[in-house]
Motif scaffolding. Structure first.
Motif, PDB file in Angstrom:
ATOM      1  N   SER A  12      26.400  47.759  34.445  1.00 49.02           N
ATOM      2  CA  SER A  12      26.751  48.657  33.667  1.00 49.02           C
ATOM      3  C   SER A  12      26.209  48.585  32.157  1.00 49.02           C
ATOM      4  CB  SER A  12      28.298  48.513  33.384  1.00 49.02           C
ATOM      5  OG  SER A  12      29.013  48.582  34.543  1.00 49.02           O
TER       6      SER A  12
ATOM      7  N   HIS B 145      30.899  51.057  39.539  1.00 52.18           N
ATOM      8  CA  HIS B 145      31.158  52.596  39.409  1.00 52.18           C
ATOM      9  C   HIS B 145      29.883  53.241  40.142  1.00 52.18           C
ATOM     10  CE1 HIS B 145      34.627  51.789  37.137  1.00 52.18           C
ATOM     11  NE2 HIS B 145      34.038  51.301  36.188  1.00 52.18           N
TER      12      HIS B 145
ATOM     13  N   SER C 138      38.435  43.297  37.187  1.00 49.85           N
ATOM     14  CA  SER C 138      37.887  42.028  36.505  1.00 49.85           C
ATOM     15  C   SER C 138      38.841  40.842  36.538  1.00 49.85           C
ATOM     16  CB  SER C 138      37.528  42.029  35.054  1.00 49.85           C
ATOM     17  OG  SER C 138      36.468  42.812  34.701  1.00 49.85           O
TER      18      SER C 138
ATOM     19  N   GLU D   1      30.707  44.499  37.548  1.00 56.36           N
ATOM     20  CA  GLU D   1      29.825  45.544  36.665  1.00 56.36           C
ATOM     21  C   GLU D   1      28.513  45.185  36.386  1.00 56.36           C
ATOM     22  OE1 GLU D   1      31.928  48.536  34.741  1.00 56.36           O
ATOM     23  OE2 GLU D   1      33.912  47.873  35.139  1.00 56.36           O
TER      24      GLU D   1
ATOM     25  N   SER E 138      39.395  52.031  34.444  1.00 56.17           N
ATOM     26  CA  SER E 138      39.284  50.988  33.509  1.00 56.17           C
ATOM     27  C   SER E 138      40.682  50.568  33.283  1.00 56.17           C
ATOM     28  CB  SER E 138      38.801  51.547  32.424  1.00 56.17           C
ATOM     29  OG  SER E 138      38.606  50.495  30.865  1.00 56.17           O
TER      30      SER E 138
END
Ligand code: ADP
Ligand code: MG
Length: 252
Positions: A177, A206, A45, A174, A40
């Motif tokens: 997520s 992930h 992004s 993601e 993260s």
């Protein structure tokens, strides 16, 4: 290289003093599926958002189908509104939060981009909606409203909405997520089908098992740089860098 769709050259992005992307070089070939991994805050992004110009790169170049995006002025690249609109037509993106229009049916959601951005006729928009909703297995929900769909179905509609623009590259940030665990599989399956059909894709996820089966190439981003890249076997099974190893340990 003739089958190159997208190339990033020395791409940098800062927010104020914070350097988020540092000299990213990347070439994406037609039909290739690239999975981006990283902790993260590592810049995943931001990288995708620069590719479709939701963020303007601080420096470096983006080359789409052999054409440099933007033009040079006094040693800097400047981007016109027209450049940005062109790019967003050609590069589709799907986000974690799908944000369908709640007051529109599923079909209307999918038709909106082709209608307002591409200016296609109603008939053409309808044909595109049918085609792409069928592709994600939701043709039968065309007249339903988003609130009556599961989260997984809504995310598949969001994928159909991006596909309806018939982009050259698809970006996924993601996208599973925020979903309940039991809904993740159907969305990953839809993405796998797109990859198998030859769509060019960059995926942040992930889901390591998915990454292993879908990726042609895995990139591991660390503090805004591509620290390691290679086949899924190289990066996921036999990582060379300590940061990659500890990331994989904490996500398996
Ligand atoms: P990732 O997706 O890998 O978690 P991001 O690309 O979202 O990472 O963020 C990378 C870094 O850039 C983080 O430190 C984040 O706080 C910062 N950042 C992202 N977007 C902005 C923004 N619009 N303004 C300021 N800082 C930002
Ligand atoms: Mg992110």
């Amino acid at each position: 290289m003739s089958d190159e769709v997208l190339r990033l050259e020395q791409l940098c992005k800062s927010f104020g003093n914070l350097e988020v992307l540092k000299n990213i070089d990347l070439e994406v070939r037609r039909g290739e599926t690239i999975v981006l991994l990283g902790a993260s805050g590592s810049g995943k992004s931001t990288l995708l958002r620069c590719v479709n110009f939701l963020e303007i790169p601080t420096s470096g170049r983006i080359i789409l189908q052999g054409e440099v995006v933007g033009r040079q002025s006094k040693g800097r690249t400047v981007y016109s509104e027209q450049d940005l609109t062109q790019i967003r037509k050609r590069v589709g993106m799907v986000f974690q939060h799908f944000n369908l229009f709640p007051h529109m049916t599923v079909a209307q959601n999918v038709m909106e981009g082709p209608r307002t951005v591409l200016g296609l006729s109603r008939t053409e928009c309808r044909q595109r909606a049918t085609k792409h909703l069928d592709k994600v297995g939701l043709g039968w929900k065309a007249d339903a409203y988003p609130a009556h769909l599961s989260g997984g179905q809504q995310q598949r509609v969001a994928i159909a909405r991006a596909l309806a623009m018939e982009p050259e590259v698809m970006l996924f940030d993601e996208v599973t997520s925020a979903l309940d665990p039991e809904l993740v599989g159907e969305v990953l399956e839809t993405m796998k089908e797109l990859a198998d059909e030859g769509m060019t894709m960059m995926i942040v996820t992930h889901e390591l098992g998915f990454a292993y089966t879908v990726a042609d190439r895995v990139l591991f981003l660390s503090e805004g740089r591509i620290l390691e890249e290679g086949t899924p076997t190289d990066v996921l099974t036999n990582p060379q860098e300590t940061a990659t190893q500890s990331f994989l340990r904490s996500h398996s």
